[in-house]
Design a protein around this motif. Sequence first.
Motif, short mmCIF file in Angstrom:
data_model
loop_
_atom_site.label_atom_id
_atom_site.label_comp_id
_atom_site.label_asym_id
_atom_site.label_seq_id
_atom_site.Cartn_x
_atom_site.Cartn_y
_atom_site.Cartn_z
N GLY A 108 86.45 -43.17 -17.51
CA GLY A 108 87.07 -44.45 -17.17
C GLY A 108 87.86 -45.00 -18.34
N HIS A 109 88.70 -45.99 -18.05
CA HIS A 109 89.47 -46.62 -19.13
C HIS A 109 89.87 -48.03 -18.75
N VAL A 110 90.16 -48.80 -19.78
CA VAL A 110 90.70 -50.14 -19.60
C VAL A 110 91.83 -50.33 -20.60
N VAL A 111 92.93 -50.92 -20.13
CA VAL A 111 94.07 -51.26 -20.98
C VAL A 111 94.11 -52.78 -21.08
N VAL A 112 94.07 -53.31 -22.28
CA VAL A 112 94.04 -54.76 -22.48
C VAL A 112 95.13 -55.15 -23.48
N SER A 113 95.77 -56.29 -23.22
CA SER A 113 96.83 -56.77 -24.10
C SER A 113 96.80 -58.29 -24.14
N THR A 114 97.59 -58.85 -25.04
CA THR A 114 97.72 -60.31 -25.11
C THR A 114 98.90 -60.73 -24.24
N ASN A 115 98.62 -61.56 -23.26
CA ASN A 115 99.65 -62.00 -22.31
C ASN A 115 100.48 -63.14 -22.89
N TRP A 116 101.61 -63.40 -22.28
CA TRP A 116 102.51 -64.46 -22.76
C TRP A 116 101.85 -65.83 -22.73
N ASN A 117 100.86 -66.03 -21.84
CA ASN A 117 100.24 -67.36 -21.70
C ASN A 117 99.02 -67.54 -22.61
N GLY A 118 98.79 -66.58 -23.50
CA GLY A 118 97.68 -66.71 -24.45
C GLY A 118 96.40 -66.06 -24.01
N PHE A 119 96.28 -65.71 -22.74
CA PHE A 119 95.10 -65.01 -22.27
C PHE A 119 95.21 -63.52 -22.59
N ALA A 120 94.06 -62.88 -22.70
CA ALA A 120 94.06 -61.42 -22.68
C ALA A 120 94.40 -61.00 -21.25
N HIS A 121 95.08 -59.88 -21.11
CA HIS A 121 95.45 -59.39 -19.79
C HIS A 121 94.96 -57.96 -19.63
N ILE A 122 94.16 -57.72 -18.60
CA ILE A 122 93.74 -56.36 -18.31
C ILE A 122 94.82 -55.73 -17.46
N ASP A 123 95.60 -54.86 -18.09
CA ASP A 123 96.72 -54.23 -17.42
C ASP A 123 96.26 -53.13 -16.48
N GLU A 124 95.12 -52.54 -16.80
CA GLU A 124 94.61 -51.46 -15.95
C GLU A 124 93.13 -51.26 -16.23
N LEU A 125 92.37 -51.07 -15.16
CA LEU A 125 90.95 -50.72 -15.24
C LEU A 125 90.71 -49.67 -14.17
N ALA A 126 90.22 -48.51 -14.56
CA ALA A 126 90.02 -47.43 -13.60
C ALA A 126 88.82 -46.59 -13.99
N VAL A 127 88.09 -46.12 -12.96
CA VAL A 127 86.92 -45.28 -13.16
C VAL A 127 87.05 -44.06 -12.26
N HIS A 128 86.82 -42.89 -12.81
CA HIS A 128 86.83 -41.63 -12.06
C HIS A 128 85.81 -41.74 -10.91
#
Length: 200
Positions: free
Chosen positions: A90-110
């Motif tokens: 599995g994996h998760v992609v996380v980034s800082t969004n323009w509005n100041g929140f963290a943003h989970i761009d992708e979460l997936a599990v085999h």
Amino acid sequence: MQPVMNPKHPGLAVRVADEGFAPYVWGSDFSFNVSAYATPQLGQAVEQWPLEAITPYRKCYGIDPEEFSSFRDAPDSEIFMAFLDDCPVGHVVVSTNWNGFAHIDELAVHAPARRHGVAKALLDVAQFWSRKKKLPGIMLETQNNNLGACRLYERCGYVLGGIDHLRYRGIDPNTAEVAIFWYRLFDNPLESVLNSSTAL
């Protein structure tokens, strides 16, 4: 970052993605069964949402590991991979969004690795990353045909922040898919109020 171990699942660990990320993605099955479309309701628990049963089908998101290649080891984003007994699942992609929140761009599990705490472990690491960045919370988006994901986010303390009925109409004017935006607020006095309203 040292691997994060899960005491409930001793063979489960999460660590920063490495060069094995792309082969793992290409070799995994991230599809899931869809048997109904929900009508999400602000202030109501997922189990209370009205459902429209449909002919079941299998949905698969087209995940391209190159799409997030710039997210690895960047100052405002990261990719984490989950391993069960040293096998990537599995994996998760996380980034800082323009509005100041963290943003989970992708979460997936085999698919074969589901129901082993993998998604929860990835969300926990994303939360740790976000708090370390001193961000006020995390946001993410899923759809009304992914009820398993909606139930997971609700269990993990996320609250429904918005519903967008038009987001996917440009792809398919007749789609029944609705975008659902979830938020996990940190250290916010409104958090307990929002969580209690979804538990009614």
